[in-house]
Design an enzyme around this catalytic site. Sequence first.
Site, PDB file in Angstrom:
ATOM      1  N   ALA A  90      -3.765  -6.138  40.855  1.00  0.00           N
ATOM      2  CA  ALA A  90      -2.687  -5.581  40.034  1.00  0.00           C
ATOM      3  C   ALA A  90      -2.046  -4.326  40.649  1.00  0.00           C
ATOM      4  O   ALA A  90      -0.848  -4.105  40.514  1.00  0.00           O
ATOM      5  CB  ALA A  90      -3.209  -5.265  38.634  1.00  0.00           C
ATOM      6  N   ARG A 105      -7.621  -6.146  36.063  1.00  0.00           N
ATOM      7  CA  ARG A 105      -6.648  -7.069  35.476  1.00  0.00           C
ATOM      8  C   ARG A 105      -6.567  -8.422  36.172  1.00  0.00           C
ATOM      9  O   ARG A 105      -6.379  -9.444  35.504  1.00  0.00           O
ATOM     10  CB  ARG A 105      -5.255  -6.403  35.472  1.00  0.00           C
ATOM     11  CG  ARG A 105      -5.125  -5.328  34.409  1.00  0.00           C
ATOM     12  CD  ARG A 105      -3.936  -4.441  34.664  1.00  0.00           C
ATOM     13  NE  ARG A 105      -4.192  -3.504  35.743  1.00  0.00           N
ATOM     14  CZ  ARG A 105      -3.313  -2.596  36.176  1.00  0.00           C
ATOM     15  NH1 ARG A 105      -2.116  -2.540  35.632  1.00  0.00           N
ATOM     16  NH2 ARG A 105      -3.642  -1.758  37.157  1.00  0.00           N
ATOM     17  N   SER A 122      -6.405   5.647  43.514  1.00  0.00           N
ATOM     18  CA  SER A 122      -5.647   4.556  44.132  1.00  0.00           C
ATOM     19  C   SER A 122      -4.174   4.497  43.737  1.00  0.00           C
ATOM     20  O   SER A 122      -3.391   3.827  44.402  1.00  0.00           O
ATOM     21  CB  SER A 122      -6.305   3.222  43.752  1.00  0.00           C
ATOM     22  OG  SER A 122      -6.322   3.073  42.351  1.00  0.00           O
ATOM     23  N   LYS A 176     -15.441   9.152  34.756  1.00  0.00           N
ATOM     24  CA  LYS A 176     -14.813  10.164  35.636  1.00  0.00           C
ATOM     25  C   LYS A 176     -15.172  11.567  35.145  1.00  0.00           C
ATOM     26  O   LYS A 176     -14.310  12.404  34.877  1.00  0.00           O
ATOM     27  CB  LYS A 176     -13.313   9.958  35.719  1.00  0.00           C
ATOM     28  CG  LYS A 176     -12.965   8.615  36.339  1.00  0.00           C
ATOM     29  CD  LYS A 176     -11.564   8.540  36.870  1.00  0.00           C
ATOM     30  CE  LYS A 176     -11.309   7.197  37.507  1.00  0.00           C
ATOM     31  NZ  LYS A 176     -11.398   6.050  36.580  1.00  0.00           N
ATOM     32  N   VAL A 177     -16.467  11.791  35.051  1.00  0.00           N
ATOM     33  CA  VAL A 177     -17.011  13.022  34.475  1.00  0.00           C
ATOM     34  C   VAL A 177     -16.475  14.227  35.249  1.00  0.00           C
ATOM     35  O   VAL A 177     -16.591  14.270  36.484  1.00  0.00           O
ATOM     36  CB  VAL A 177     -18.560  12.974  34.504  1.00  0.00           C
ATOM     37  CG1 VAL A 177     -19.138  14.197  33.813  1.00  0.00           C
ATOM     38  CG2 VAL A 177     -19.062  11.697  33.841  1.00  0.00           C
ATOM     39  N   ALA A 178     -15.873  15.178  34.537  1.00  0.00           N
ATOM     40  CA  ALA A 178     -15.178  16.284  35.220  1.00  0.00           C
ATOM     41  C   ALA A 178     -15.249  17.554  34.393  1.00  0.00           C
ATOM     42  O   ALA A 178     -14.238  18.062  33.920  1.00  0.00           O
ATOM     43  CB  ALA A 178     -13.729  15.911  35.483  1.00  0.00           C
ATOM     44  N   ASN A 233     -23.207  22.005  32.547  1.00  0.00           N
ATOM     45  CA  ASN A 233     -23.969  21.683  31.327  1.00  0.00           C
ATOM     46  C   ASN A 233     -23.371  20.486  30.588  1.00  0.00           C
ATOM     47  O   ASN A 233     -24.103  19.598  30.144  1.00  0.00           O
ATOM     48  CB  ASN A 233     -24.039  22.899  30.398  1.00  0.00           C
ATOM     49  CG  ASN A 233     -24.959  22.646  29.229  1.00  0.00           C
ATOM     50  OD1 ASN A 233     -26.151  22.387  29.419  1.00  0.00           O
ATOM     51  ND2 ASN A 233     -24.409  22.649  28.017  1.00  0.00           N
ATOM     52  N   SER A 274      -9.927  -8.280  50.828  1.00  0.00           N
ATOM     53  CA  SER A 274     -10.398  -8.435  52.216  1.00  0.00           C
ATOM     54  C   SER A 274     -10.052  -7.209  53.060  1.00  0.00           C
ATOM     55  O   SER A 274     -10.835  -6.801  53.920  1.00  0.00           O
ATOM     56  CB  SER A 274      -9.806  -9.705  52.831  1.00  0.00           C
ATOM     57  OG  SER A 274      -8.423  -9.762  52.590  1.00  0.00           O
ATOM     58  N   ASP A 285     -17.725   4.289  33.933  1.00  0.00           N
ATOM     59  CA  ASP A 285     -16.617   5.021  34.566  1.00  0.00           C
ATOM     60  C   ASP A 285     -16.046   6.033  33.583  1.00  0.00           C
ATOM     61  O   ASP A 285     -15.043   5.775  32.931  1.00  0.00           O
ATOM     62  CB  ASP A 285     -15.535   4.028  35.016  1.00  0.00           C
ATOM     63  CG  ASP A 285     -14.402   4.710  35.753  1.00  0.00           C
ATOM     64  OD1 ASP A 285     -14.473   5.940  35.961  1.00  0.00           O
ATOM     65  OD2 ASP A 285     -13.436   4.015  36.131  1.00  0.00           O
TER      66      ASP A 285
HETATM   67  O1  3DU Z   1      -6.041  -2.056  38.440  1.00  0.00           O
HETATM   68  P1  3DU Z   1      -7.169  -2.861  37.848  1.00  0.00           P
HETATM   69  O2  3DU Z   1      -6.828  -3.530  36.551  1.00  0.00           O
HETATM   70  O3  3DU Z   1      -7.793  -3.789  38.852  1.00  0.00           O
HETATM   71  O4  3DU Z   1      -8.340  -1.815  37.410  1.00  0.00           O
HETATM   72  C1  3DU Z   1      -8.846  -0.843  38.275  1.00  0.00           C
HETATM   73  C2  3DU Z   1      -9.935  -0.087  37.582  1.00  0.00           C
HETATM   74  O5  3DU Z   1     -10.458   0.919  38.434  1.00  0.00           O
HETATM   75  C3  3DU Z   1      -9.527   0.622  36.302  1.00  0.00           C
HETATM   76  O6  3DU Z   1     -10.650   0.631  35.430  1.00  0.00           O
HETATM   77  C4  3DU Z   1      -9.218   2.027  36.748  1.00  0.00           C
HETATM   78  O7  3DU Z   1      -9.407   2.961  35.720  1.00  0.00           O
HETATM   79  C5  3DU Z   1     -10.249   2.218  37.860  1.00  0.00           C
HETATM   80  N1  3DU Z   1      -9.884   3.151  38.903  1.00  0.00           N
HETATM   81  C6  3DU Z   1      -8.749   3.015  39.620  1.00  0.00           C
HETATM   82  O8  3DU Z   1      -7.999   2.065  39.406  1.00  0.00           O
HETATM   83  C7  3DU Z   1      -8.446   3.943  40.622  1.00  0.00           C
HETATM   84  C8  3DU Z   1      -9.261   4.951  40.913  1.00  0.00           C
HETATM   85  O9  3DU Z   1      -8.980   5.773  41.897  1.00  0.00           O
HETATM   86  C9  3DU Z   1     -10.433   5.057  40.183  1.00  0.00           C
HETATM   87  C10 3DU Z   1     -10.707   4.141  39.190  1.00  0.00           C
END
Ligand code: 3DU
Length: 219
Positions: free
Chosen positions: A174, A194, A117, A62-64, A68, A180, A60
């Site tokens: 988290a 988390r 998210s 998030k290459v942006a 090249n 679900s 992950d």
């Molecule tokens: O919130 P958590 O600890 O369950 O981690 C979520 C993971 O997913 C974390 O590595 C974060 O960088 C990644 N992620 C997002 O939470 C939301 C996105 O839109 C993309 C990636």
Amino acid sequence: MERKTRIILALDVSDREEALKIAEDVSEFVDAIKVGYPLVLATGLEIIRELAEFAPIIADFKVADIPNTNRLICEQVFEVGADAVIVQGFTGRDSLDACIEVASEYRKDVFVVSEMSHPGGAEFLQPVGEAIARMAAEAGASGLVAPATRPERVKKIREIVGDKLTIISPGVGAQGGRASNAIAAGADWVIVGRSIYKAELPKKAASEIAAEIEAELRR
Ligand code: 3DU
């Protein structure tokens, strides 16, 4: 990536030993491990090769960047043993094409972030999320990253791309989303960090989420 538990572990710890221990502990309950900047910056890129022993690895980053630079990043990621890379879609078709070209040389996957998210994900990215999803489908990406915190958006993205692309969905636990609900909305996998790696018993936490998903799929 095989659909078994439908959980992708986001392994955002910063200690090598801890990462390897958790990966081994939960491996039977996760279909893949997502590794990003926190772990790679702390321990080095080779952690990907080490973790690949336990599960397929999604890098992950998030290459942006420009095409090249994207190409150079993706080459390193696949050389070290990752099975997939996560890239941003907002940089446009040529930047995405560069990632997909490299991935197809290595026979690996590209997942494209259509929207994020967290609350700020609704500010700039969500309004263009559907266009990014369409572009990713046209470009031949393997899948999309869509928010478990907004299952209605996962549903919308699923309607747009049909069965052509897989959807992986972060934001469970988290960040407030439910595994679900994301699966019911059309996600193929949920990404959980988390709630698993910070749990007192990570394996138990992963098995409980797996059971919740299994129950949803049986409905
Ligand atoms: O919130 P958590 O600890 O369950 O981690 C979520 C993971 O997913 C974390 O590595 C974060 O960088 C990644 N992620 C997002 O939470 C939301 C996105 O839109 C993309 C990636």
